[in-house]
Design an enzyme around this catalytic site. Structure first.
Site, PDB file in Angstrom:
ATOM      1  CG  HIS A  31      13.910 -19.649  36.913  1.00 52.93           C
ATOM      2  ND1 HIS A  31      12.787 -18.860  36.869  1.00 52.93           N
ATOM      3  CD2 HIS A  31      14.771 -19.027  37.751  1.00 52.93           C
ATOM      4  CE1 HIS A  31      12.967 -17.808  37.643  1.00 52.93           C
ATOM      5  NE2 HIS A  31      14.166 -17.886  38.202  1.00 52.93           N
TER       6      HIS A  31
ATOM      7  CG  HIS B  14      18.937 -16.425  39.529  1.00 56.92           C
ATOM      8  ND1 HIS B  14      18.510 -15.168  39.140  1.00 56.92           N
ATOM      9  CD2 HIS B  14      17.812 -17.104  39.871  1.00 56.92           C
ATOM     10  CE1 HIS B  14      17.188 -15.100  39.247  1.00 56.92           C
ATOM     11  NE2 HIS B  14      16.745 -16.266  39.687  1.00 56.92           N
TER      12      HIS B  14
ATOM     13  CE  LYS C  91      11.455 -13.776  36.167  1.00 55.65           C
ATOM     14  NZ  LYS C  91      12.443 -14.378  37.028  1.00 55.65           N
TER      15      LYS C  91
ATOM     16  CG  HIS D 274       9.264 -12.839  40.715  1.00 59.11           C
ATOM     17  ND1 HIS D 274      10.313 -13.523  41.280  1.00 59.11           N
ATOM     18  CD2 HIS D 274       8.447 -12.492  41.746  1.00 59.11           C
ATOM     19  CE1 HIS D 274      10.150 -13.574  42.595  1.00 59.11           C
ATOM     20  NE2 HIS D 274       9.020 -12.949  42.906  1.00 59.11           N
TER      21      HIS D 274
ATOM     22  CG  HIS E 220      10.068 -18.850  40.961  1.00 60.46           C
ATOM     23  ND1 HIS E 220       9.032 -17.968  41.145  1.00 60.46           N
ATOM     24  CD2 HIS E 220      11.125 -18.104  40.555  1.00 60.46           C
ATOM     25  CE1 HIS E 220       9.449 -16.746  40.859  1.00 60.46           C
ATOM     26  NE2 HIS E 220      10.713 -16.812  40.498  1.00 60.46           N
TER      27      HIS E 220
ATOM     28  CG  ASP F  35      14.508 -19.214  41.488  1.00 57.78           C
ATOM     29  OD1 ASP F  35      15.284 -18.486  40.854  1.00 57.78           O
ATOM     30  OD2 ASP F  35      13.762 -18.784  42.379  1.00 57.78           O
TER      31      ASP F  35
END
Ligand code: DOR
Ligand code: ZN
Length: 352
Positions: free
Chosen positions: A16, A18, A102, A139, A177, A250
């Site tokens: 995971h 970004h 996602k 999420h 997360h 994350d």
């Protein structure tokens, strides 16, 4: 703390991340690529990555930014919206453009406003994903402003995730997360097709940390850190070696001016210190022998991929007062989580 710790594990993966785009991508990618063999790349760009063409082009931009000499494979994801076409999802998966999709509940977090407004709207997509064995990455927070921010994960589990697992009994799901003891229990008791990722920061900070001596915007992320007993439950789960808990940092870089603001954005940039932080947690818990399962074996097994062949060596250094400086990006900067970790553990990637 003894300086004698020296362990070698299979090279880990980050399930995971970004990575953003443009200058930020170029600045942050070397840190993820230095530690991890592969990473599942989140699609919440502006605009979000919703099509095969966008994902393929984003993957090329990531590949172009990998520093010479590093082996790193980005694993792409599709951002689900109310309008996602099941056929596009299936084609992107069979053409190996993306490995997962996602689910951002609309409004849950950074760049999620194009996300799903009602889970029923993506039922045809979920039926397709269930049939082709494509994991759904979630999420897990409700967006109802009436629900206290510290309860949003638990309410999501009770109201949305339970229903989703009931209606799609074969769908592979990763609750991303996780931040609560309830999530740990839920995943532990669920069947084998539900897994969870755990970040370094949720293993290291609790909700009081965010307000220690004043507001600390660089410790604000979503889901927000919870009470201490939740952090302890996460540490137990991560270090247990149980196969359905695995590493997902994350890491979520934001320029400092957007975090140190009247309304600062959510996200913690931890890529430069990720493995050092996990190693420190496992060391403190007396569980370094289970770090490889969490970091390098459980994730690939869940995704149906082989573990990496190369290895990562981690050595504990004598305590130093040095910390890593913020990362410069243009005339701004990105603050690094747990920057003191960068000098306590030394990292070396070993070829096969
Ligand atoms: O804190 C977060 N930041 N949580 C998310 O879910 C998204 C992320 C981001 O993209 O900045
Ligand atoms: Zn994320």
């Amino acid at each position: 703390m003894s300086a004698a710790v020296d362990i070698t594990i299979r090279r880990p993966d980050d399930w995971h991340v970004h990575l953003r785009d443009g200058d930020i991508l170029k600045a942050v990618l070397p840190y993820t690529a230095a530690q991890f063999g592969r990473a599942v790349v989140m699609p919440n760009l502006k605009p979000p990555v919703t099509t095969i063409a966008q994902a393929a082009s984003y993957r090329s931009r990531i590949q172009a930014a990998i520093p010479a000499g590093l082996r790193f494979e980005p694993l792409m994801t599709c951002y689900l919206t109310d309008a996602t076409d099941p056929a596009e999802i299936a084609r992107g998966f069979s053409e190996q453009v993306w490995v997962a999709a996602k689910l951002y509940p609309a409004g849950a977090t950074t760049n999620s406003h194009f996300g799903v407004t009602d889970i029923s709207r993506i039922y045809p997509v979920l039926e397709t994903m269930q049939r082709i064995g494509m994991p759904l990455l979630v999420h897990g927070e409700v967006t109802d402003r009436e629900v206290d921010i510290f309860d949003r994960e638990q309410v999501f589990i009770d109201l949305i995730l339970s229903r989703l697992l009931r209606d799609f009994p074969e769908l592979k799901v990763v609750l991303e997360h996780i931040t609560t003891a309830q999530a740990v229990d839920f995943v532990s008791q669920a069947s084998g097709r539900l897994a969870a990722t755990i970040t370094p920061h949720h293993l290291m900070i609790n909700r009081s940390s965010i307000f220690e001596g004043g507001v600390r915007p660089h410790l604000y992320c979503l889901p927000v850190a919870k009470r201490e007993h939740h952090r302890l439950a996460l540490r137990l789960a991560a270090t247990s070696g149980a196969p359905r808990f695995f590493l997902g940092t994350d890491t979520a870089p934001h320029l400092a001016h957007t975090k140190e603001a009247a309304c600062g954005c959510a996200g913690i940039f931890n890529a430069p210190t990720a493995m050092q932080s996990y190693a420190q947690v496992f060391h403190e818990e007396g569980a370094l022998d289970r770090l490889e399962a969490f970091a390098s074996l459980n994730g690939p097994r869940f995704y149906g991929l082989p573990a990496n062949a190369d290895r990562l060596r981690l050595r504990l250094q004598p305590k130093s007062s040095e910390t890593l400086p913020d990362l410069a990006v243009g005339d701004d900067r990105i603050a690094v989580f747990a920057s003191e970790m960068a000098t306590s553990w030394q990292i070396e990637t070993l070829a096969v």
